[in-house]
Motif scaffolding. Structure first.
Motif, PDB file in Angstrom:
ATOM      1  N   SER A 122       0.829  -1.203   0.000  1.00 40.82           N
ATOM      2  CA  SER A 122       0.000   0.000   0.000  1.00 40.82           C
ATOM      3  C   SER A 122       0.869   1.261   0.000  1.00 40.82           C
ATOM      4  O   SER A 122       0.551   2.235  -0.687  1.00 40.82           O
ATOM      5  CB  SER A 122      -0.917  -0.022   1.224  1.00 40.82           C
ATOM      6  OG  SER A 122      -1.644   1.174   1.319  1.00 40.82           O
ATOM      7  N   VAL A 123       1.936   1.256   0.764  1.00 45.14           N
ATOM      8  CA  VAL A 123       2.847   2.409   0.804  1.00 45.14           C
ATOM      9  C   VAL A 123       3.430   2.651  -0.583  1.00 45.14           C
ATOM     10  O   VAL A 123       3.440   3.777  -1.084  1.00 45.14           O
ATOM     11  CB  VAL A 123       3.971   2.199   1.846  1.00 45.14           C
ATOM     12  CG1 VAL A 123       5.017   3.309   1.769  1.00 45.14           C
ATOM     13  CG2 VAL A 123       3.394   2.102   3.258  1.00 45.14           C
ATOM     14  N   VAL A 124       3.888   1.582  -1.228  1.00 46.10           N
ATOM     15  CA  VAL A 124       4.494   1.693  -2.568  1.00 46.10           C
ATOM     16  C   VAL A 124       3.471   2.219  -3.572  1.00 46.10           C
ATOM     17  O   VAL A 124       3.746   3.152  -4.326  1.00 46.10           O
ATOM     18  CB  VAL A 124       5.061   0.324  -3.013  1.00 46.10           C
ATOM     19  CG1 VAL A 124       5.380   0.302  -4.495  1.00 46.10           C
ATOM     20  CG2 VAL A 124       6.294  -0.022  -2.200  1.00 46.10           C
ATOM     21  N   LYS A 125       2.286   1.651  -3.569  1.00 48.00           N
ATOM     22  CA  LYS A 125       1.258   2.057  -4.531  1.00 48.00           C
ATOM     23  C   LYS A 125       0.789   3.486  -4.302  1.00 48.00           C
ATOM     24  O   LYS A 125       0.457   4.193  -5.247  1.00 48.00           O
ATOM     25  CB  LYS A 125       0.100   1.062  -4.506  1.00 48.00           C
ATOM     26  CG  LYS A 125       0.508  -0.275  -5.103  1.00 48.00           C
ATOM     27  CD  LYS A 125      -0.580  -1.312  -5.053  1.00 48.00           C
ATOM     28  CE  LYS A 125      -0.049  -2.624  -5.620  1.00 48.00           C
ATOM     29  NZ  LYS A 125      -1.016  -3.693  -5.544  1.00 48.00           N
ATOM     30  N   SER A 126       0.797   3.943  -3.025  1.00 46.98           N
ATOM     31  CA  SER A 126       0.383   5.318  -2.733  1.00 46.98           C
ATOM     32  C   SER A 126       1.355   6.340  -3.330  1.00 46.98           C
ATOM     33  O   SER A 126       0.997   7.498  -3.518  1.00 46.98           O
ATOM     34  CB  SER A 126       0.266   5.538  -1.223  1.00 46.98           C
ATOM     35  OG  SER A 126       1.544   5.634  -0.616  1.00 46.98           O
ATOM     36  N   LEU A 127       2.557   5.897  -3.654  1.00 46.69           N
ATOM     37  CA  LEU A 127       3.562   6.769  -4.270  1.00 46.69           C
ATOM     38  C   LEU A 127       3.539   6.687  -5.802  1.00 46.69           C
ATOM     39  O   LEU A 127       4.361   7.304  -6.463  1.00 46.69           O
ATOM     40  CB  LEU A 127       4.960   6.417  -3.753  1.00 46.69           C
ATOM     41  CG  LEU A 127       5.174   6.663  -2.265  1.00 46.69           C
ATOM     42  CD1 LEU A 127       6.487   6.053  -1.806  1.00 46.69           C
ATOM     43  CD2 LEU A 127       5.130   8.150  -1.960  1.00 46.69           C
ATOM     44  N   GLY A 128       2.604   5.896  -6.332  1.00 50.36           N
ATOM     45  CA  GLY A 128       2.503   5.761  -7.786  1.00 50.36           C
ATOM     46  C   GLY A 128       3.562   4.858  -8.386  1.00 50.36           C
ATOM     47  O   GLY A 128       3.892   4.971  -9.569  1.00 50.36           O
ATOM     48  N   ILE A 129       4.084   3.944  -7.589  1.00 49.29           N
ATOM     49  CA  ILE A 129       5.106   3.009  -8.061  1.00 49.29           C
ATOM     50  C   ILE A 129       4.426   1.689  -8.394  1.00 49.29           C
ATOM     51  O   ILE A 129       3.660   1.151  -7.587  1.00 49.29           O
ATOM     52  CB  ILE A 129       6.189   2.796  -6.988  1.00 49.29           C
ATOM     53  CG1 ILE A 129       6.857   4.125  -6.635  1.00 49.29           C
ATOM     54  CG2 ILE A 129       7.221   1.772  -7.449  1.00 49.29           C
ATOM     55  CD1 ILE A 129       7.790   4.058  -5.436  1.00 49.29           C
ATOM     56  N   ASP A 130       4.679   1.175  -9.592  1.00 46.78           N
ATOM     57  CA  ASP A 130       4.160  -0.142  -9.963  1.00 46.78           C
ATOM     58  C   ASP A 130       4.914  -1.216  -9.194  1.00 46.78           C
ATOM     59  O   ASP A 130       6.126  -1.118  -8.992  1.00 46.78           O
ATOM     60  CB  ASP A 130       4.348  -0.400 -11.467  1.00 46.78           C
ATOM     61  CG  ASP A 130       3.233   0.177 -12.305  1.00 46.78           C
ATOM     62  OD1 ASP A 130       2.174   0.517 -11.749  1.00 46.78           O
ATOM     63  OD2 ASP A 130       3.433   0.308 -13.526  1.00 46.78           O
ATOM     64  N   LEU A 131       4.204  -2.264  -8.813  1.00 45.42           N
ATOM     65  CA  LEU A 131       4.793  -3.397  -8.105  1.00 45.42           C
ATOM     66  C   LEU A 131       4.498  -4.649  -8.907  1.00 45.42           C
ATOM     67  O   LEU A 131       3.335  -4.958  -9.170  1.00 45.42           O
ATOM     68  CB  LEU A 131       4.193  -3.483  -6.702  1.00 45.42           C
ATOM     69  CG  LEU A 131       4.785  -4.487  -5.740  1.00 45.42           C
ATOM     70  CD1 LEU A 131       6.290  -4.304  -5.588  1.00 45.42           C
ATOM     71  CD2 LEU A 131       4.095  -4.348  -4.394  1.00 45.42           C
ATOM     72  N   VAL A 132       5.558  -5.362  -9.319  1.00 51.15           N
ATOM     73  CA  VAL A 132       5.405  -6.506 -10.202  1.00 51.15           C
ATOM     74  C   VAL A 132       6.154  -7.708  -9.633  1.00 51.15           C
ATOM     75  O   VAL A 132       7.334  -7.597  -9.279  1.00 51.15           O
ATOM     76  CB  VAL A 132       5.977  -6.185 -11.610  1.00 51.15           C
ATOM     77  CG1 VAL A 132       5.859  -7.372 -12.539  1.00 51.15           C
ATOM     78  CG2 VAL A 132       5.307  -4.966 -12.200  1.00 51.15           C
ATOM     79  N   ASN A 133       5.464  -8.851  -9.534  1.00 48.27           N
ATOM     80  CA  ASN A 133       6.150 -10.108  -9.235  1.00 48.27           C
ATOM     81  C   ASN A 133       6.774 -10.594 -10.526  1.00 48.27           C
ATOM     82  O   ASN A 133       6.138 -10.554 -11.583  1.00 48.27           O
ATOM     83  CB  ASN A 133       5.155 -11.146  -8.707  1.00 48.27           C
ATOM     84  CG  ASN A 133       4.796 -10.902  -7.270  1.00 48.27           C
ATOM     85  OD1 ASN A 133       5.652 -10.968  -6.401  1.00 48.27           O
ATOM     86  ND2 ASN A 133       3.538 -10.600  -7.011  1.00 48.27           N
TER      87      ASN A 133
END
Length: 178
Positions: free
Chosen positions: A33-44
């Motif tokens: 949630s912290v990462v996404k709130s900064l507009g950073i994509d998260l990919v496995n």
């Protein structure tokens, strides 16, 4: 090699900002949630075994890739580590790769690389295991630092490995295993 005052100050400011919203104080810290709130994509991603994660600074969308084969706690720490590179080092390169090798040996790393990796680890530990939350946890729970099962339970509650929790307790000077 000590963490620079600048990196420590930026880390503390970021964490104070993230945790100014009390809903972010639940354990374990919701790093996704912290990462996404900064507009950073998260990919496995399917990486080689020796790669934990990567931060790619694409315009306009930065991306954190994490090794999908790793354990949940390893992935959480990797995400926080790569976020550390984003917050602390984004002006120093356009890609950062976290190799398992670094945790075992610094061979092949420059002094600058070692410094950046240590700062990102410091950031990750502070974000996933904030000092105030650890102290509050210890005030509410009876923990025997010499009992593996107690450290393991605490680590599980924070969503980190037992070794990460042990290092954090030592770094906070809450326990001395010497």
């Amino acid at each position: 090699m000590a963490i620079s005052q600048k990196a420590d100050s930026i880390t503390k400011s970021f964490i104070n900002e993230v945790f100014s919203n009390k809903s972010n104080l639940d354990l374990p810290i919701n790093i996704e949630s912290v990462v996404k709130s900064l507009g950073i994509d998260l990919v496995n991603y399917t990486f080689d075994d020796d790669i934990s994660g990567v931060l790619v600074l694409n315009d306009p969308q930065p991306t954190i890739g994490v090794n999908q084969a790793h354990s949940k706690v390893r992935k959480r720490f990797t995400i926080a580590h790569e976020l550390g590179h984003y917050i602390l080092h984004k002006d120093q390169g356009n890609m950062f790769m976290d190799k398992v090798l670094f945790r075992k040996s610094s061979e092949g790393y420059t002094v600058k690389d070692e410094k950046l990796e240590r700062e990102a680890n410091h950031f990750a530990a502070n974000l996933l295991m904030p000092a105030d939350l650890i102290k509050g946890y210890l005030a509410k729970n009876e923990i025997d630092f010499y009992e593996d099962s107690d450290i393991k339970r605490m680590a599980e509650d924070f969503g980190v490995s037992s070794s990460a929790m042990t290092y954090r307790l030592i770094n906070l000077r809450l326990v001395d295993f010497r």
